[in-house]
Design a protein around this motif. Sequence first.
Motif: not given
Length: 317
Positions: A97-105, A167-176, A310-317
């Motif tokens: 149930h873990k998802y990551a949306i990874v966003v380019h610049g 679903a438990r979702i992480v958003l990860a982006g670089v630059s733009m 470490e940051f994501l572990n705080k939120y069970r991710m």
Amino acid sequence: MRKIKIMFRTICVVLVIFIIATLIAANYFYNLALNPKSNKDIVDEGNVTLEIEASKKDAFNYKYWLLKESGSIEFYVTSRDGLQLHNYEINALSKSHKYAIVVHGYTSSGKSMGRIAKYFSDRGYHVIVPDLRGHGQSEGDYIGMGWHERNDLIDLIQSIIAKDDHARIVLAGVSMGAASVLMVSGEAIPDNVVAIIEDSSYTSVWEEFSYELSELFHIPSFPIIPATSLLTKYRAGYDFKEASAIEQVRKSKTPTLFIHGSKDTFVPPYMMNELYDACNAPKDRLLIEGAGHAQSIEIASEQYMVKVSEFLNKYRM
């Protein structure tokens, strides 16, 4: 009286010349910065690409991994304004149930995000890597600098939840991409979005373009930035001031990790501190010494990944 008329005509001529020159400059800057088909060598972030073949520290080819070895599938979604937007999906058949949306610049594409995508894939996440509008294989006549992209990302979030309401979702982006996920954070997004990782975001399009105008051309922001903002409102439907990551994070309730390189000359490090200070959600930050724009993950990959974990572990991710 005759002198007054001559003076008035002179002022009018100067004003007309000033307006015409400003419009020409605004049109040039719009095409330079926001037309995805224009040559952007002078404004290209250059080192934003995270493809590991550019690094001498690691021989692993993350781009090849994302495109071939990860078993990624490709799919398109239709944006609210009718564009066909391309995406990669990794671990599509996973029962997690873990998802990551990874966003380019800016000026990059999803295929440059293999390193971050693999980090999440190795931890069992479904990973979705979009080509933002006007980039990669996605349609688009202009670059939204994160503002219109935020709606595209919200639609991706909603499509995930429609298939998996746990679903438990992480958003990860670089630059733009980082600005895009921060701009998402200020919207009324579902609680399924549990964390945001931003790397090298600018505070707002207005501030970033003003900074670049000064750095690249050594000219003040007035009148070109206001004029280009108006032109962008007419052509692309948004203006530079409303496209503000810092105003969005003020409204955010989503835990956010802010990352930046101390030697970033494209998006200055003080912008990270301003974003961090403005954010009222749970937050943390990491400044990587010696890293240029979007290069923190390569300059100090272990430190980077440990902090993210470490940051994501705080939120069970």
